[in-house]
Scaffold this motif. Sequence first.
Motif, PDB file in Angstrom:
ATOM      1  N   ASN A  69      43.710  44.613 -37.785  1.00  0.00           N
ATOM      2  CA  ASN A  69      42.668  44.149 -36.863  1.00  0.00           C
ATOM      3  C   ASN A  69      43.160  42.969 -36.029  1.00  0.00           C
ATOM      4  O   ASN A  69      42.494  41.952 -35.905  1.00  0.00           O
ATOM      5  CB  ASN A  69      41.390  43.783 -37.610  1.00  0.00           C
ATOM      6  CG  ASN A  69      40.673  45.001 -38.108  1.00  0.00           C
ATOM      7  OD1 ASN A  69      40.781  46.069 -37.515  1.00  0.00           O
ATOM      8  ND2 ASN A  69      39.954  44.863 -39.207  1.00  0.00           N
ATOM      9  N   GLY A  71      44.019  41.359 -32.588  1.00  0.00           N
ATOM     10  CA  GLY A  71      43.745  41.438 -31.157  1.00  0.00           C
ATOM     11  C   GLY A  71      45.000  41.324 -30.307  1.00  0.00           C
ATOM     12  O   GLY A  71      45.117  41.959 -29.273  1.00  0.00           O
ATOM     13  N   TYR A 136      40.989  50.137 -25.478  1.00  0.00           N
ATOM     14  CA  TYR A 136      40.280  48.987 -24.910  1.00  0.00           C
ATOM     15  C   TYR A 136      38.840  48.929 -25.426  1.00  0.00           C
ATOM     16  O   TYR A 136      38.348  47.862 -25.791  1.00  0.00           O
ATOM     17  CB  TYR A 136      40.302  49.064 -23.384  1.00  0.00           C
ATOM     18  CG  TYR A 136      39.641  47.899 -22.721  1.00  0.00           C
ATOM     19  CD1 TYR A 136      40.275  46.663 -22.655  1.00  0.00           C
ATOM     20  CD2 TYR A 136      38.375  48.017 -22.159  1.00  0.00           C
ATOM     21  CE1 TYR A 136      39.671  45.580 -22.047  1.00  0.00           C
ATOM     22  CE2 TYR A 136      37.762  46.950 -21.548  1.00  0.00           C
ATOM     23  CZ  TYR A 136      38.409  45.722 -21.495  1.00  0.00           C
ATOM     24  OH  TYR A 136      37.798  44.666 -20.899  1.00  0.00           O
ATOM     25  N   ARG A 137      38.205  50.071 -25.493  1.00  0.00           N
ATOM     26  CA  ARG A 137      36.819  50.105 -25.986  1.00  0.00           C
ATOM     27  C   ARG A 137      36.742  49.720 -27.456  1.00  0.00           C
ATOM     28  O   ARG A 137      35.846  48.993 -27.874  1.00  0.00           O
ATOM     29  CB  ARG A 137      36.247  51.502 -25.765  1.00  0.00           C
ATOM     30  CG  ARG A 137      34.877  51.668 -26.334  1.00  0.00           C
ATOM     31  CD  ARG A 137      33.916  52.087 -25.319  1.00  0.00           C
ATOM     32  NE  ARG A 137      32.583  52.054 -25.911  1.00  0.00           N
ATOM     33  CZ  ARG A 137      31.688  52.954 -25.715  1.00  0.00           C
ATOM     34  NH1 ARG A 137      31.933  53.955 -24.913  1.00  0.00           N
ATOM     35  NH2 ARG A 137      30.512  52.849 -26.277  1.00  0.00           N
ATOM     36  N   LYS A 139      38.841  47.808 -29.086  1.00  0.00           N
ATOM     37  CA  LYS A 139      39.114  46.370 -29.170  1.00  0.00           C
ATOM     38  C   LYS A 139      37.872  45.573 -28.801  1.00  0.00           C
ATOM     39  O   LYS A 139      37.529  44.603 -29.471  1.00  0.00           O
ATOM     40  CB  LYS A 139      40.274  46.004 -28.244  1.00  0.00           C
ATOM     41  CG  LYS A 139      40.644  44.539 -28.278  1.00  0.00           C
ATOM     42  CD  LYS A 139      41.742  44.241 -27.277  1.00  0.00           C
ATOM     43  CE  LYS A 139      42.132  42.802 -27.262  1.00  0.00           C
ATOM     44  NZ  LYS A 139      41.075  41.868 -26.977  1.00  0.00           N
ATOM     45  N   ASN A 140      37.173  45.976 -27.770  1.00  0.00           N
ATOM     46  CA  ASN A 140      35.954  45.254 -27.346  1.00  0.00           C
ATOM     47  C   ASN A 140      34.783  45.489 -28.294  1.00  0.00           C
ATOM     48  O   ASN A 140      34.001  44.590 -28.528  1.00  0.00           O
ATOM     49  CB  ASN A 140      35.564  45.646 -25.932  1.00  0.00           C
ATOM     50  CG  ASN A 140      36.438  44.968 -24.904  1.00  0.00           C
ATOM     51  OD1 ASN A 140      37.105  43.991 -25.207  1.00  0.00           O
ATOM     52  ND2 ASN A 140      36.441  45.484 -23.706  1.00  0.00           N
ATOM     53  N   GLN A 141      34.663  46.702 -28.811  1.00  0.00           N
ATOM     54  CA  GLN A 141      33.531  47.011 -29.689  1.00  0.00           C
ATOM     55  C   GLN A 141      33.626  46.239 -31.007  1.00  0.00           C
ATOM     56  O   GLN A 141      32.625  45.772 -31.517  1.00  0.00           O
ATOM     57  CB  GLN A 141      33.466  48.506 -29.980  1.00  0.00           C
ATOM     58  CG  GLN A 141      32.317  48.888 -30.870  1.00  0.00           C
ATOM     59  CD  GLN A 141      32.258  50.385 -31.100  1.00  0.00           C
ATOM     60  OE1 GLN A 141      32.792  51.150 -30.327  1.00  0.00           O
ATOM     61  NE2 GLN A 141      31.607  50.776 -32.164  1.00  0.00           N
ATOM     62  N   THR A 142      34.827  46.110 -31.523  1.00  0.00           N
ATOM     63  CA  THR A 142      34.988  45.414 -32.794  1.00  0.00           C
ATOM     64  C   THR A 142      35.153  43.918 -32.603  1.00  0.00           C
ATOM     65  O   THR A 142      35.242  43.178 -33.563  1.00  0.00           O
ATOM     66  CB  THR A 142      36.199  45.961 -33.566  1.00  0.00           C
ATOM     67  OG1 THR A 142      37.355  45.857 -32.741  1.00  0.00           O
ATOM     68  CG2 THR A 142      35.978  47.391 -33.983  1.00  0.00           C
ATOM     69  N   ARG A 143      35.226  43.490 -31.350  1.00  0.00           N
ATOM     70  CA  ARG A 143      35.370  42.082 -30.984  1.00  0.00           C
ATOM     71  C   ARG A 143      36.601  41.453 -31.617  1.00  0.00           C
ATOM     72  O   ARG A 143      36.595  40.296 -32.020  1.00  0.00           O
ATOM     73  CB  ARG A 143      34.124  41.291 -31.345  1.00  0.00           C
ATOM     74  CG  ARG A 143      32.876  41.824 -30.696  1.00  0.00           C
ATOM     75  CD  ARG A 143      31.825  40.763 -30.586  1.00  0.00           C
ATOM     76  NE  ARG A 143      30.563  41.310 -30.152  1.00  0.00           N
ATOM     77  CZ  ARG A 143      30.281  41.658 -28.908  1.00  0.00           C
ATOM     78  NH1 ARG A 143      31.153  41.537 -27.985  1.00  0.00           N
ATOM     79  NH2 ARG A 143      29.084  42.121 -28.602  1.00  0.00           N
ATOM     80  N   ILE A 144      37.658  42.245 -31.693  1.00  0.00           N
ATOM     81  CA  ILE A 144      38.910  41.736 -32.243  1.00  0.00           C
ATOM     82  C   ILE A 144      39.529  40.786 -31.240  1.00  0.00           C
ATOM     83  O   ILE A 144      39.627  41.090 -30.061  1.00  0.00           O
ATOM     84  CB  ILE A 144      39.879  42.898 -32.551  1.00  0.00           C
ATOM     85  CG1 ILE A 144      39.297  43.747 -33.664  1.00  0.00           C
ATOM     86  CG2 ILE A 144      41.254  42.399 -32.930  1.00  0.00           C
ATOM     87  CD1 ILE A 144      40.070  45.007 -33.931  1.00  0.00           C
ATOM     88  N   ARG A 146      38.462  37.821 -30.396  1.00  0.00           N
ATOM     89  CA  ARG A 146      37.526  36.899 -29.755  1.00  0.00           C
ATOM     90  C   ARG A 146      37.149  35.810 -30.739  1.00  0.00           C
ATOM     91  O   ARG A 146      36.975  36.042 -31.921  1.00  0.00           O
ATOM     92  CB  ARG A 146      36.263  37.624 -29.312  1.00  0.00           C
ATOM     93  CG  ARG A 146      36.530  38.585 -28.197  1.00  0.00           C
ATOM     94  CD  ARG A 146      35.240  39.148 -27.708  1.00  0.00           C
ATOM     95  NE  ARG A 146      35.514  40.129 -26.673  1.00  0.00           N
ATOM     96  CZ  ARG A 146      34.594  40.830 -26.098  1.00  0.00           C
ATOM     97  NH1 ARG A 146      33.330  40.687 -26.434  1.00  0.00           N
ATOM     98  NH2 ARG A 146      34.899  41.704 -25.166  1.00  0.00           N
ATOM     99  N   THR A 147      36.991  34.632 -30.230  1.00  0.00           N
ATOM    100  CA  THR A 147      36.606  33.512 -31.097  1.00  0.00           C
ATOM    101  C   THR A 147      35.181  33.116 -30.869  1.00  0.00           C
ATOM    102  O   THR A 147      34.549  33.452 -29.921  1.00  0.00           O
ATOM    103  CB  THR A 147      37.512  32.295 -30.841  1.00  0.00           C
ATOM    104  OG1 THR A 147      37.435  31.966 -29.459  1.00  0.00           O
ATOM    105  CG2 THR A 147      38.918  32.615 -31.255  1.00  0.00           C
TER     106      THR A 147
END
Length: 147
Positions: A69, A71, A136-137, A139-144, A146-147
Amino acid sequence: MRLRLCSLRTACFVVAFYTFFVALLMLGFGCHDYYVAPEYLLWLRVAGAFTVIILFLAGSCLLRAIYRNSGQLFLTWLVVYSLYVGYQITNIIWNCYYYYTDYDSVPEPIRMSVKCNFIVFSILLCFDILSIFVVYRYKNQTRIGRT
């Protein structure tokens, strides 16, 4: 109504193995062309071999990104694969140009290889773009990342 065949995580695994498949396909085309006519377009084969190595590394990055996981690894795959898609578009245009301008001066096996390369990688370009959207989706859906 949305049709969902599998989870995005599973789709990312499929994309990782698709990346390996594309690398093997490029390697196959490069080996075939070198075996049939080693004196034609050597620089293109060298660029193709370099791209094969980069795609294998990118596929490995994507598998590690899914397991960890991470990012940064997802972003690495997205950047590398986007650059590959740009290379592939350039390669398709070059093959089309080369096929129609130097038709008479090129041996028949190379002409057929250029034609096959153009057809196969033009079809796979749709799947390549879809692969970028899937990763890309996910990565964004799981919010990997992001802080």
